[in-house]
Design an enzyme around this catalytic site. Sequence first.
Site, PDB file in Angstrom:
ATOM      1  N   GLU A  94      14.971  64.875  -7.125  1.00 35.53           N
ATOM      2  CA  GLU A  94      14.498  64.427  -6.054  1.00 35.53           C
ATOM      3  C   GLU A  94      15.087  65.260  -4.824  1.00 35.53           C
ATOM      4  O   GLU A  94      16.211  65.897  -4.917  1.00 35.53           O
ATOM      5  CB  GLU A  94      14.703  62.974  -5.738  1.00 35.53           C
ATOM      6  CG  GLU A  94      13.974  62.208  -6.712  1.00 35.53           C
ATOM      7  CD  GLU A  94      14.220  60.528  -6.273  1.00 35.53           C
ATOM      8  OE1 GLU A  94      13.097  59.906  -6.301  1.00 35.53           O
ATOM      9  OE2 GLU A  94      15.157  60.026  -6.012  1.00 35.53           O
ATOM     10  N   CYS A 107      17.871  68.030   1.846  1.00 34.79           N
ATOM     11  CA  CYS A 107      19.097  67.727   0.874  1.00 34.79           C
ATOM     12  C   CYS A 107      18.616  68.212  -0.256  1.00 34.79           C
ATOM     13  O   CYS A 107      17.482  67.573  -0.837  1.00 34.79           O
ATOM     14  CB  CYS A 107      19.332  66.323   1.193  1.00 34.79           C
ATOM     15  SG  CYS A 107      20.371  65.538   0.002  1.00 34.79           S
ATOM     16  N   CYS A 114      23.635  63.317 -13.067  1.00 38.85           N
ATOM     17  CA  CYS A 114      25.104  63.816 -12.721  1.00 38.85           C
ATOM     18  C   CYS A 114      26.016  63.247 -13.688  1.00 38.85           C
ATOM     19  O   CYS A 114      26.135  62.074 -14.314  1.00 38.85           O
ATOM     20  CB  CYS A 114      25.502  63.033 -11.150  1.00 38.85           C
ATOM     21  SG  CYS A 114      26.958  63.706 -10.605  1.00 38.85           S
ATOM     22  N   CYS A 118      30.239  58.193 -10.374  1.00 37.04           N
ATOM     23  CA  CYS A 118      30.813  57.524  -9.529  1.00 37.04           C
ATOM     24  C   CYS A 118      30.131  56.041  -9.433  1.00 37.04           C
ATOM     25  O   CYS A 118      28.689  55.780  -9.518  1.00 37.04           O
ATOM     26  CB  CYS A 118      30.619  58.093  -8.178  1.00 37.04           C
ATOM     27  SG  CYS A 118      31.291  59.576  -7.995  1.00 37.04           S
ATOM     28  N   CYS A 121      27.000  54.964  -6.916  1.00 44.40           N
ATOM     29  CA  CYS A 121      25.768  55.908  -6.773  1.00 44.40           C
ATOM     30  C   CYS A 121      24.933  55.904  -7.874  1.00 44.40           C
ATOM     31  O   CYS A 121      25.220  55.800  -9.172  1.00 44.40           O
ATOM     32  CB  CYS A 121      26.527  57.425  -6.974  1.00 44.40           C
ATOM     33  SG  CYS A 121      25.215  58.527  -6.744  1.00 44.40           S
ATOM     34  N   GLY A 166      23.210  65.260  -8.285  1.00 39.53           N
ATOM     35  CA  GLY A 166      24.186  66.225  -9.114  1.00 39.53           C
ATOM     36  C   GLY A 166      25.588  66.481  -8.247  1.00 39.53           C
ATOM     37  O   GLY A 166      25.680  66.040  -7.266  1.00 39.53           O
ATOM     38  N   CYS A 340      21.462  58.169   1.286  1.00 38.61           N
ATOM     39  CA  CYS A 340      22.489  58.932   0.354  1.00 38.61           C
ATOM     40  C   CYS A 340      22.608  57.830  -0.840  1.00 38.61           C
ATOM     41  O   CYS A 340      22.996  56.509  -0.859  1.00 38.61           O
ATOM     42  CB  CYS A 340      24.046  58.828   0.995  1.00 38.61           C
ATOM     43  SG  CYS A 340      23.822  59.732   2.455  1.00 38.61           S
TER      44      CYS A 340
HETATM   45  N1  SAH Z   1      28.053  64.894  -6.056  1.00 36.24           N
HETATM   46  C1  SAH Z   1      28.187  65.362  -4.743  1.00 36.24           C
HETATM   47  C2  SAH Z   1      26.888  65.067  -3.855  1.00 36.24           C
HETATM   48  C3  SAH Z   1      25.974  64.152  -4.051  1.00 36.24           C
HETATM   49  S1  SAH Z   1      26.067  62.588  -3.103  1.00 36.24           S
HETATM   50  C4  SAH Z   1      29.090  64.501  -3.989  1.00 36.24           C
HETATM   51  O1  SAH Z   1      29.785  63.442  -4.556  1.00 36.24           O
HETATM   52  O2  SAH Z   1      29.550  64.812  -2.839  1.00 36.24           O
HETATM   53  C5  SAH Z   1      26.109  62.943  -1.530  1.00 36.24           C
HETATM   54  C6  SAH Z   1      26.594  61.813  -0.508  1.00 36.24           C
HETATM   55  O3  SAH Z   1      26.341  60.364  -0.769  1.00 36.24           O
HETATM   56  C7  SAH Z   1      28.329  61.617  -1.310  1.00 36.24           C
HETATM   57  O4  SAH Z   1      29.456  61.447  -0.132  1.00 36.24           O
HETATM   58  C8  SAH Z   1      28.205  60.265  -2.242  1.00 36.24           C
HETATM   59  O5  SAH Z   1      29.438  59.928  -2.388  1.00 36.24           O
HETATM   60  C9  SAH Z   1      27.523  59.442  -1.060  1.00 36.24           C
HETATM   61  N2  SAH Z   1      26.887  58.371  -1.960  1.00 36.24           N
HETATM   62  C10 SAH Z   1      26.535  57.943  -3.187  1.00 36.24           C
HETATM   63  N3  SAH Z   1      26.123  56.907  -3.400  1.00 36.24           N
HETATM   64  C11 SAH Z   1      26.021  56.395  -2.144  1.00 36.24           C
HETATM   65  C12 SAH Z   1      25.462  55.014  -1.926  1.00 36.24           C
HETATM   66  N4  SAH Z   1      25.163  54.094  -2.908  1.00 36.24           N
HETATM   67  N5  SAH Z   1      25.512  54.861  -0.572  1.00 36.24           N
HETATM   68  C13 SAH Z   1      25.884  55.761   0.580  1.00 36.24           C
HETATM   69  N6  SAH Z   1      26.358  56.838   0.096  1.00 36.24           N
HETATM   70  C14 SAH Z   1      26.277  57.245  -1.273  1.00 36.24           C
END
Ligand code: SAH
Length: 369
Positions: A94, A107, A114, A118, A121, A166, A340
């Site tokens: 996406e 973005c 990924c 985390c 996410c 990713g 995000c």
């Molecule tokens: N892998 C990279 C980039 C992808 S995520 C990273 O970790 O930075 C981009 C941002 O969105 C990151 O800061 C991530 O932690 C945040 N993010 C992930 N899941 C989220 C969620 N459910 N709500 C809000 N932000 C989130």
Amino acid sequence: MPSAAVNLLGMPQTELEALFDTFGERPFRARQVMRWIYGRSVLDPALMTDLSMDLREKLAATAPMNLPVINTVRKSADGTVKWQLDVGQNQAIEMVYIPEPARGTLCVSSQVGCPLNCSFCATGSQGFNRNLTAAEIIGQVLLARQELGTGDNQSPITNVVFMGMGEPLSNFRPVVQATNLLVDDLGLGLSRRRVTVSTAGLVPQIRRLSKLSNVSLAVSLHAADDELRSQLVPINRIHPIAELMEVCWEYARETNAKSITFEYVLLDGINDSVDHARRLARLLVNRPASANLIPFNPFPGSAYRRSPAAVIDRFRQVLVEKGVMTMTRRPRGDDIEAACGQLAGRIHNRVRKPLGTRRSGLEGSSATL
Ligand code: SAH
């Protein structure tokens, strides 16, 4: 003439020059072709009219250039657009466009899924399938530019952030190639400050990036103590906070960056207390750092809740009072699951290893560095 097909899209200028050398062509052909691809979005060699017929035919035969194919487009009430893109073998990624009054941010995704898992996410919970190529990454930008049109002769895309699906730094070389093309005058010509790589904290790769590139860096911190961060961002068990902060300051020094952005997703009752804010402030104060607070965006099956607005505001206040530059990110496109952490694409044949073997999973994906 080389027999294997090559992809000119995403190829650095030096490699293009070497390729044209094998065709018996002069190096300046590389610049011509780059102007067609990135300057004018022309990917069909037959239309590159300043090349000889002979070279156009050679390119058409050996170097087909394809952009990702659009599966679906969804538009949010707030103007945010999300595309789901087909990257072959029944896999999808996406990409999201976020228009704002003075800028337009694209973005992009760097991987199908990924490997980092985390806990908050959606992408991580889906598993990992494969790295994207430089062509697939820069192809997202070209495709979005085509889709969005050029408006008043101005590209609608002023900023590119690697915050889609990713972990960009675990797909190091293709991501660096793509960032180089984004800032290159023969590429997209964006200012380095308008290209941001966001990472969950791959310390050795941040160090390597500081030697090869000077784009903006964002780091997904989400907790200021190791115990909590290791639960939220499992890579912290391999690269704990002290090590991560050290390499961030090194990155700022090496690249002459005004500040590194520290992203912090606010999870109700988990990492959003005044005490958490104070700890975060201690890490960031008097450093080249700013904090970017992200209200948690829920997704189906997620175990967390968004912190209430008053709690987010209190958290921000603590940071500001301690002298940390702080902004709160306004959720965009959450009505179309484009915010995000909500990007999920469609991932089949996932190859994610269980947590105990994550190290080897990661080494696998960084073996190409
Ligand atoms: N892998 C990279 C980039 C992808 S995520 C990273 O970790 O930075 C981009 C941002 O969105 C990151 O800061 C991530 O932690 C945040 N993010 C992930 N899941 C989220 C969620 N459910 N709500 C809000 N932000 C989130």
